[in-house]
Design a protein around this motif. Structure first.
Motif, short mmCIF file in Angstrom:
data_model
loop_
_atom_site.label_atom_id
_atom_site.label_comp_id
_atom_site.label_asym_id
_atom_site.label_seq_id
_atom_site.Cartn_x
_atom_site.Cartn_y
_atom_site.Cartn_z
N GLU A 1 0.81 -1.22 0.00
CA GLU A 1 0.00 0.00 0.00
C GLU A 1 0.84 1.27 0.00
OE1 GLU A 1 -0.17 -1.84 3.31
OE2 GLU A 1 -0.86 -3.38 1.93
N SER A 2 2.00 1.24 0.64
CA SER A 2 2.85 2.44 0.73
C SER A 2 3.74 2.62 -0.51
CB SER A 2 3.72 2.38 1.98
OG SER A 2 4.66 1.33 1.88
N GLY A 3 3.66 1.67 -1.46
CA GLY A 3 4.46 1.79 -2.67
C GLY A 3 5.78 1.04 -2.63
N THR B 1 12.58 2.23 -3.52
CA THR B 1 11.43 2.86 -4.15
C THR B 1 11.63 4.37 -4.02
OG1 THR B 1 10.06 1.00 -3.46
CG2 THR B 1 8.91 2.97 -4.19
N VAL B 2 12.16 4.99 -5.06
CA VAL B 2 12.52 6.41 -5.00
C VAL B 2 11.43 7.28 -5.61
CG1 VAL B 2 15.02 6.04 -4.90
CG2 VAL B 2 13.90 6.24 -7.11
N SER B 3 11.35 8.52 -5.12
CA SER B 3 10.38 9.48 -5.65
C SER B 3 10.95 10.88 -5.51
CB SER B 3 9.05 9.37 -4.91
OG SER B 3 9.22 9.69 -3.54
N GLY C 1 11.57 2.70 0.11
CA GLY C 1 11.71 1.26 -0.06
C GLY C 1 12.46 0.62 1.08
N GLY C 2 12.70 -0.67 0.94
CA GLY C 2 13.34 -1.46 1.99
C GLY C 2 14.82 -1.70 1.80
N SER C 3 15.44 -1.11 0.75
CA SER C 3 16.88 -1.25 0.57
C SER C 3 17.45 0.07 0.06
CB SER C 3 17.21 -2.38 -0.40
OG SER C 3 16.79 -2.06 -1.71
N LEU D 1 13.91 3.22 4.29
CA LEU D 1 13.02 3.99 5.14
C LEU D 1 13.20 3.70 6.63
CD1 LEU D 1 10.78 6.07 5.08
CD2 LEU D 1 9.14 4.23 4.82
N GLU D 2 13.65 2.51 7.00
CA GLU D 2 13.76 2.20 8.44
C GLU D 2 14.90 2.95 9.12
OE1 GLU D 2 16.00 -1.33 6.52
OE2 GLU D 2 13.98 -0.59 6.28
N TYR D 3 15.79 3.57 8.36
CA TYR D 3 16.85 4.40 8.93
C TYR D 3 16.24 5.76 9.28
CZ TYR D 3 20.59 1.16 7.76
OH TYR D 3 21.41 0.08 7.71
N PRO D 4 17.02 6.64 9.96
CA PRO D 4 16.47 7.98 10.24
C PRO D 4 16.04 8.67 8.94
CG PRO D 4 18.53 7.62 11.44
CD PRO D 4 18.33 6.44 10.53
#
Length: 177
Positions: free
Chosen positions: A22-24, A56-58, A85-87, A118-121
């Motif tokens: 859902e978040s892309g 997942t860049v924007s 994204g996750g990496s 995204l899980e980083y600051p």
């Protein structure tokens, strides 16, 4: 594994799929069965599922208009490149002015880098980009800045435009000279 992103749907094995939440955020999903053969001739099958997180860049916008600027004066605007994204994303930006001679009216700083997942600051998954425009003549200028990633990210385009003028009413006291 990333080669699957460049293949057509018919070429990708049926056990590989691209999943978008859902978040892309995008992931490659691999499904397979592990067969374990024991010494007593019994067989056990275990379903396996693995996910490969993708960047997942924007961009914060898809176009920038500098308006009319005094010839020779540099104006700067900012956009943000983000990775949800996750990496990590290893990216670079190329500017295409569409002309044979490469114009230097538009510049991007920085023009390459790494965005953490995204899980980083939040500060490490967003990069401010300084887009500068210096009109070299009295006419309209256009270019496209293309963000390319090396890990299968779809390219992103930022259309930039501006007009040069010798009319002194367009002299900006805020310009970065």
């Amino acid at each position: 594994m990333l080669a699957y992103l460049r293949q057509s749907a018919e070429e990708v094995p049926p056990n590989v799929s691209l999943v978008t939440n859902e978040s892309g955020e995008r992931k490659l999903r691999f499904r397979q069965t592990l067969s374990v053969h024991y010494n007593n001739n019994s067989l056990q099958t275990v379903p396996l599922c693995a996910h490969l997180s993708l960047p997942t860049v924007s961009l914060s916008c898809d176009s920038l208009d500098f308006g009319t600027c005094y010839v020779g004066q540099t104006l700067v605007k900012e956009v943000h490149l983000s990775n949800r994204g996750g990496s990590s994303s290893y990216w670079r930006i190329l500017i295409d002015s569409g002309e044979e001679e490469e114009g230097s009216e538009f510049r991007v700083t920085p023009d390459c880098g790494v965005l953490k997942p995204l899980e980083y600051p939040v500060s490490s998954c967003t990069q401010p980009l300084q887009i500068s425009f210096t009109a070299s003549n009295e006419r309209e200028f256009q270019a496209t800045a293309v963000v390319e990633g090396v890990l299968g990210e779809p390219p992103l385009s930022l259309h930039v435009q501006g007009r040069g003028s010798f009319d002194e009413r367009f002299v900006s006291l805020l310009a970065d000279i």
